[in-house]
Every structure is written in C-alpha cells, then in structure tokens.
Design a protein around this motif. Structure first.
Motif, PDB file in Angstrom:
ATOM      1  N   TYR A 133       0.817  -1.214   0.000  1.00  0.00           N
ATOM      2  CA  TYR A 133       0.000   0.000   0.000  1.00  0.00           C
ATOM      3  C   TYR A 133       0.850   1.262   0.000  1.00  0.00           C
ATOM      4  O   TYR A 133       0.349   2.356  -0.230  1.00  0.00           O
ATOM      5  N   ILE A 184       6.329   4.575  -0.808  1.00  0.00           N
ATOM      6  CA  ILE A 184       7.799   4.630  -0.784  1.00  0.00           C
ATOM      7  C   ILE A 184       8.408   3.224  -0.690  1.00  0.00           C
ATOM      8  O   ILE A 184       9.577   3.084  -0.369  1.00  0.00           O
ATOM      9  N   GLN A 188      11.167   9.474  11.875  1.00  0.00           N
ATOM     10  CA  GLN A 188      10.506   8.392  11.138  1.00  0.00           C
ATOM     11  C   GLN A 188      11.103   8.255   9.742  1.00  0.00           C
ATOM     12  O   GLN A 188      11.547   9.233   9.149  1.00  0.00           O
ATOM     13  N   GLY A 189      11.098   7.030   9.233  1.00  0.00           N
ATOM     14  CA  GLY A 189      11.587   6.856   7.872  1.00  0.00           C
ATOM     15  C   GLY A 189      11.311   5.469   7.343  1.00  0.00           C
ATOM     16  O   GLY A 189      10.853   4.572   8.069  1.00  0.00           O
ATOM     17  N   GLU A 242      12.626   1.843   5.831  1.00  0.00           N
ATOM     18  CA  GLU A 242      13.672   0.968   6.394  1.00  0.00           C
ATOM     19  C   GLU A 242      14.908   1.104   5.514  1.00  0.00           C
ATOM     20  O   GLU A 242      15.010   0.487   4.462  1.00  0.00           O
ATOM     21  N   LEU A 291      11.340   3.585  12.791  1.00  0.00           N
ATOM     22  CA  LEU A 291      12.249   3.186  11.710  1.00  0.00           C
ATOM     23  C   LEU A 291      12.056   1.727  11.329  1.00  0.00           C
ATOM     24  O   LEU A 291      12.945   1.096  10.759  1.00  0.00           O
ATOM     25  N   LEU A 317       5.636   1.559  15.875  1.00  0.00           N
ATOM     26  CA  LEU A 317       5.672   0.502  14.871  1.00  0.00           C
ATOM     27  C   LEU A 317       4.246  -0.031  14.760  1.00  0.00           C
ATOM     28  O   LEU A 317       3.818  -0.873  15.552  1.00  0.00           O
ATOM     29  N   ARG A 318       3.510   0.521  13.805  1.00  0.00           N
ATOM     30  CA  ARG A 318       2.127   0.034  13.675  1.00  0.00           C
ATOM     31  C   ARG A 318       2.137  -1.457  13.369  1.00  0.00           C
ATOM     32  O   ARG A 318       2.940  -1.903  12.541  1.00  0.00           O
ATOM     33  N   GLU A 373      -0.193  -2.683  11.838  1.00  0.00           N
ATOM     34  CA  GLU A 373      -0.901  -2.547  10.545  1.00  0.00           C
ATOM     35  C   GLU A 373      -2.225  -3.301  10.520  1.00  0.00           C
ATOM     36  O   GLU A 373      -3.232  -2.757  10.123  1.00  0.00           O
ATOM     37  N   ARG A 401       6.788  -8.858  12.940  1.00  0.00           N
ATOM     38  CA  ARG A 401       6.279  -7.521  13.297  1.00  0.00           C
ATOM     39  C   ARG A 401       5.781  -7.533  14.749  1.00  0.00           C
ATOM     40  O   ARG A 401       6.084  -6.653  15.538  1.00  0.00           O
ATOM     41  N   MET A 409      -4.263   0.462   9.920  1.00  0.00           N
ATOM     42  CA  MET A 409      -4.954   1.208   8.865  1.00  0.00           C
ATOM     43  C   MET A 409      -6.394   0.702   8.790  1.00  0.00           C
ATOM     44  O   MET A 409      -6.635  -0.500   8.883  1.00  0.00           O
ATOM     45  N   PRO A 419      -6.747   6.126   8.114  1.00  0.00           N
ATOM     46  CA  PRO A 419      -7.386   5.445   6.995  1.00  0.00           C
ATOM     47  C   PRO A 419      -6.326   4.927   6.031  1.00  0.00           C
ATOM     48  O   PRO A 419      -5.263   5.551   5.880  1.00  0.00           O
ATOM     49  N   TYR A 420      -6.594   3.803   5.409  1.00  0.00           N
ATOM     50  CA  TYR A 420      -5.775   3.379   4.254  1.00  0.00           C
ATOM     51  C   TYR A 420      -6.095   4.352   3.131  1.00  0.00           C
ATOM     52  O   TYR A 420      -7.266   4.606   2.835  1.00  0.00           O
ATOM     53  N   LEU A 421      -5.056   4.920   2.520  1.00  0.00           N
ATOM     54  CA  LEU A 421      -5.279   5.838   1.395  1.00  0.00           C
ATOM     55  C   LEU A 421      -4.628   5.229   0.165  1.00  0.00           C
ATOM     56  O   LEU A 421      -3.415   4.982   0.144  1.00  0.00           O
ATOM     57  N   TYR A 457       8.267  12.230   0.472  1.00  0.00           N
ATOM     58  CA  TYR A 457       7.853  11.214   1.452  1.00  0.00           C
ATOM     59  C   TYR A 457       6.370  10.935   1.193  1.00  0.00           C
ATOM     60  O   TYR A 457       5.493  11.165   2.025  1.00  0.00           O
TER      61      TYR A 457
HETATM   62  N1  SAM Z   1       9.055   2.245   8.088  1.00  0.00           N
HETATM   63  C1  SAM Z   1       8.427   2.491   9.344  1.00  0.00           C
HETATM   64  C2  SAM Z   1       7.428   1.410   9.647  1.00  0.00           C
HETATM   65  O1  SAM Z   1       7.205   0.546   8.819  1.00  0.00           O
HETATM   66  O2  SAM Z   1       6.880   1.398  10.747  1.00  0.00           O
HETATM   67  C3  SAM Z   1       7.794   3.859   9.459  1.00  0.00           C
HETATM   68  C4  SAM Z   1       7.370   4.539   8.215  1.00  0.00           C
HETATM   69  S1  SAM Z   1       5.873   3.915   7.511  1.00  0.00           S
HETATM   70  C5  SAM Z   1       5.804   4.785   6.002  1.00  0.00           C
HETATM   71  C6  SAM Z   1       4.657   4.705   8.540  1.00  0.00           C
HETATM   72  C7  SAM Z   1       3.211   4.255   8.383  1.00  0.00           C
HETATM   73  O3  SAM Z   1       2.668   4.782   7.184  1.00  0.00           O
HETATM   74  C8  SAM Z   1       2.963   2.789   8.258  1.00  0.00           C
HETATM   75  O4  SAM Z   1       2.952   2.190   9.505  1.00  0.00           O
HETATM   76  C9  SAM Z   1       1.601   2.726   7.525  1.00  0.00           C
HETATM   77  O5  SAM Z   1       0.546   2.416   8.396  1.00  0.00           O
HETATM   78  C10 SAM Z   1       1.442   4.132   6.981  1.00  0.00           C
HETATM   79  N2  SAM Z   1       1.145   4.101   5.546  1.00  0.00           N
HETATM   80  C11 SAM Z   1       1.962   3.739   4.538  1.00  0.00           C
HETATM   81  N3  SAM Z   1       1.306   3.801   3.360  1.00  0.00           N
HETATM   82  C12 SAM Z   1       0.050   4.203   3.622  1.00  0.00           C
HETATM   83  C13 SAM Z   1      -1.115   4.430   2.846  1.00  0.00           C
HETATM   84  N4  SAM Z   1      -1.107   4.247   1.531  1.00  0.00           N
HETATM   85  N5  SAM Z   1      -2.230   4.834   3.464  1.00  0.00           N
HETATM   86  C14 SAM Z   1      -2.234   5.035   4.791  1.00  0.00           C
HETATM   87  N6  SAM Z   1      -1.190   4.828   5.588  1.00  0.00           N
HETATM   88  C15 SAM Z   1      -0.055   4.408   5.015  1.00  0.00           C
END
Ligand code: SAM
Length: 373
Positions: A89, A92, A127-128, A130, A159, A180-181, A183, A203, A222, A252-254, A326
């Motif tokens: 989803y 990046i 935040q970033g 991996e 991270l 660390l979601r 998810e 995870r 999400m 929300p999932y976007l 980002y």
């Molecule tokens: N890399 C780290 C990680 O995985 O926890 C932190 C950065 S990651 C981009 C941060 C959060 O962005 C993810 O936990 C995810 O829930 C959210 N995310 C990524 N893509 C998304 C999307 N398309 N819609 C909504 N949330 C999104």
C-alpha cells in the motif's frame, strides 16, 4: 474493496432496538474497558452514522477524564524515503520508481530538532523507510547528540523492524518511544497487503521486544485496507488490549495509484473515527494521534479525531524541500509549508475545536523509564 462497517457505507438507519443495544454495549465498554469478540463484532456490523455519535461522545468523555482537552504536539522528521520493505500500500516501498529518493544526514536531523525545539516542541519523532544507511552506530551518535543538546525532550523512533539488540542499543542511547504500527492483527490481511518476504510474526515480535526493553510503544492500524473485514478489525481491538501499547496510530488506508494496490477504495473518515473512539475506550490512557492521513482525507479530519478521543498531533518539521518525496500516499497535506507555518496552523486548528496545545513532553500517564542513562 473492503467489507467494513456495512451500515455506515450504505447510510442505513437502525430500528430503535438495535440502536439501544449498541448504546448498551458502548456503555459496557466505557466501564469495563473490554468486550467479547462477539460484542465488538455486533458493534462494527451494526453501527450507523447516527449511532456513531453516541460512541464519539463517550470517546471524548473518556479522553477528558485523563487528558482534559490537552493536545500534545510532536515534531515529526521524515528522515528517509529509501525503504527495503514491500508494503504493497505504501508509496515509498522499494519497488516504486516514481519518486526521487532522499535521506537526511545526522547533522541535518539534529538541525531539524533544533528548529523544532525553538518552535516549542519537546518530542521529536524520527521516522523513515527501512533504510540500512541508518546503522545502530549512526543512530546512537544521533541520539546522544540530540539528548545532550536538548536534555528536556523525548525522542520517538519509527524506523521499522530491527533486532532486539538494535532496539536495546537505541534505548540505551536515549530513545524513549518507538512507533511501529502492527498494521493489522489479521494474519490473512497482513499477508495480503505485504510482500511475501515480510513476516506477520516478526512484526509482532518487534512490538513485544520493544515493550520488554522499556520503550513507550506505539502500535497501530490502517482502517479500510483492501479486503479488510469487520472480523479483522475485531482482531485489532483484541490484540491492542492484549499488547497494551502506550500509543496507537489509527489512520485510513489511502490508495496510492503507483502501488500494487492501485484502484482500491480508500478508508473513510467515519470508519476511522469509530476505531479511534473504540480504542480510546479500550485503552483509556493511551496517546492517540489525530493522524496526518485523516487530515489528508478530510480538511478537518484531525479536528474531528480530537472530538472523539485523539489527543496528539504531529506537525512536520522536516526540510520543506523533501516533504513531497515522502509520499506514502498521495495528496498528503502540509508538504509546502515551513515548520513554523505548520506550528501556527496546528495551534489554530486545535483552538478552533476548543482544545489547547500542551508543549510538555507528553509521556503516557504513570510512565517511568526503566533505565537511567
Ligand atoms: N518504516 C516504518 C514502519 O514501517 O513502521 C515507518 C514509516 S511507515 C511509512 C509509517 C506508516 O505509514 C505505516 O505504519 C503505515 O501504516 C502508513 N502508511 C503507509 N502507506 C500508507 C497508505 N497508503 N495509506 C495510509 N497509511 C499508510
């Protein structure tokens, strides 16, 4: 396509008996802070937009009890959009070819903290993606420098998945919190929206390790991910109660059109707000951000989240020139603003919905750090 909250999707209204039953369950949850799986499922399967208003009121009331109308601010620094992971989803993930990649050096990150500190922030969220560039040694140096320069602050890292040894080193160097979601707590859904080489079990193990080490831990999910069902969301509620995180990021999932999941429906504002309010009732003392994704979905999505139980906002303090890159999802807000514009905008938004900014470090209530460093 997702299959959550059918009666919100169809804008149905309920016969009075069902609305009464929903109110009873919300009242029970308000007191007991937990329901059975069947009871959660009943709420998710039956709640309508009208019924949700009662839940929202209770979420707000519970937040007031512990945090009043305070909103903690965290300065968010997006340090890198390089990522070796394959979250299907995410805009990046390693497969995406349409964005220029960037990363910040240690000195640039510390400069962002300095700017954030002058704007009044006392928590920095680093935040970033991996990105293997950020070795333990580099992060340890960075943490030591931040803590030396700004001893009255907290540092949150986000991270991704690392080893327990790595998390321990970073904690010992001064990191306080880790986001660390999870998810989704459904193995089926997790596997559907992540690359084959990613592991549901790992995870979760990371989250357990972070808790054991002594971090203030943030999990999260999400809402509206492709193929998500109410049964999946019930798993989230049960898992969150079991894990007992200090923070829960719910957004929300976007749908991002350059990802493998292009063409799917995004999550919606009311569905996400229902989950925020439920989590406030299940984990009353938790720190719940009004997420940027909610603000990107709806111009006042974050303010609405404050009204149902959220109590944290994370204004961006990354260098403006990198923000667009980002792009975890499209139409992300605040990409053109400078850090001080974000600071002023956020405070105005918070005040307009009768909340106040709290510029303290904003630890979880009762939290005490395990080790002194
Ligand atoms: N890399 C780290 C990680 O995985 O926890 C932190 C950065 S990651 C981009 C941060 C959060 O962005 C993810 O936990 C995810 O829930 C959210 N995310 C990524 N893509 C998304 C999307 N398309 N819609 C909504 N949330 C999104």
């Amino acid at each position: 396509m997702n299959y959550i909250f059918p009666k919100i999707k169809t804008r149905e209204t309920n016969p009075i008996e069902i609305s009464i039953q929903l109110e009873k369950l919300v009242n029970k949850l308000f007191v007991a802070e937990e329901l059975t799986k069947e009871e959660y499922l009943y709420i998710l399967d039956n709640i309508t937009l009208d019924d949700a208003n009662y839940l929202f009121k209770k979420g707000y009331q519970k937040k007031q009890r512990y945090y009043e109308n305070k909103v903690f601010l965290r300065g968010l620094i997006e340090i890198s959009n390089f990522c070796k992971m394959g979250c299907k989803y995410c805009g990046i993930n390693y497969k995406i070819k349409t964005i220029p990649r960037y990363r910040l050096t240690k000195d640039e990150i510390v400069d962002c903290c300095e700017e954030g500190y002058l704007l009044g922030y006392r928590t920095f969220v680093i935040q970033g993606g991996e990105d293997s560039y950020y070795t333990d040694d580099l992060l340890v140096e960075m943490l030591q420098e931040i803590k030396e320069k700004f001893p009255d602050t907290r540092v949150t890292l986000s991270l991704g998945e690392r080893t327990k040894e790595s998390y321990q080193k970073l904690y010992d160097a001064g990191a306080d919190r880790y986001l660390l979601r999870h998810e989704t707590a459904s193995r089926r859904l997790y596997e559907h929206i992540h690359a084959d080489f990613m592991s549901f079990d790992n995870r979760r193990e990371c989250l357990t390790n972070l808790k054991e080490i002594g971090y203030q831990v943030g999990a999260g999910l999400m809402v509206g991910s492709p193929t998500q069902t109410n049964a999946d969301l019930v798993e989230d509620l049960v898992y969150l109660k079991e894990l007992g995180p200090h923070m829960v990021g719910i957004g929300p999932y976007l749908c991002h059109s350059d990802t493998e999941l292009a063409g799917n429906m995004s999550g919606t504002l009311p569905e996400t707000l229902v989950m925020v309010a439920l989590v406030r009732l299940i984990l009353p003392k938790s720190l719940l951000p009004a997420t940027t994704a909610l603000g990107s979905l709806d111009p006042i999505g974050r303010e609405k989240a404050l009204d149902v139980g959220a109590n944290v906002m994370m204004p961006n303090i990354s260098p403006t020139e990198n923000r667009e890159k980002y792009e975890i999802y499209q139409n992300k807000i605040c990409t053109d603003d400078t850090s001080d514009q974000c600071r002023n905008c956020i405070e105005g938004r918070i005040n307009r919905v009768e909340h106040v900014v709290d510029l303290g470090v904003g630890d979880y209530i009762d939290f005490e750090r395990k080790l002194s460093w």
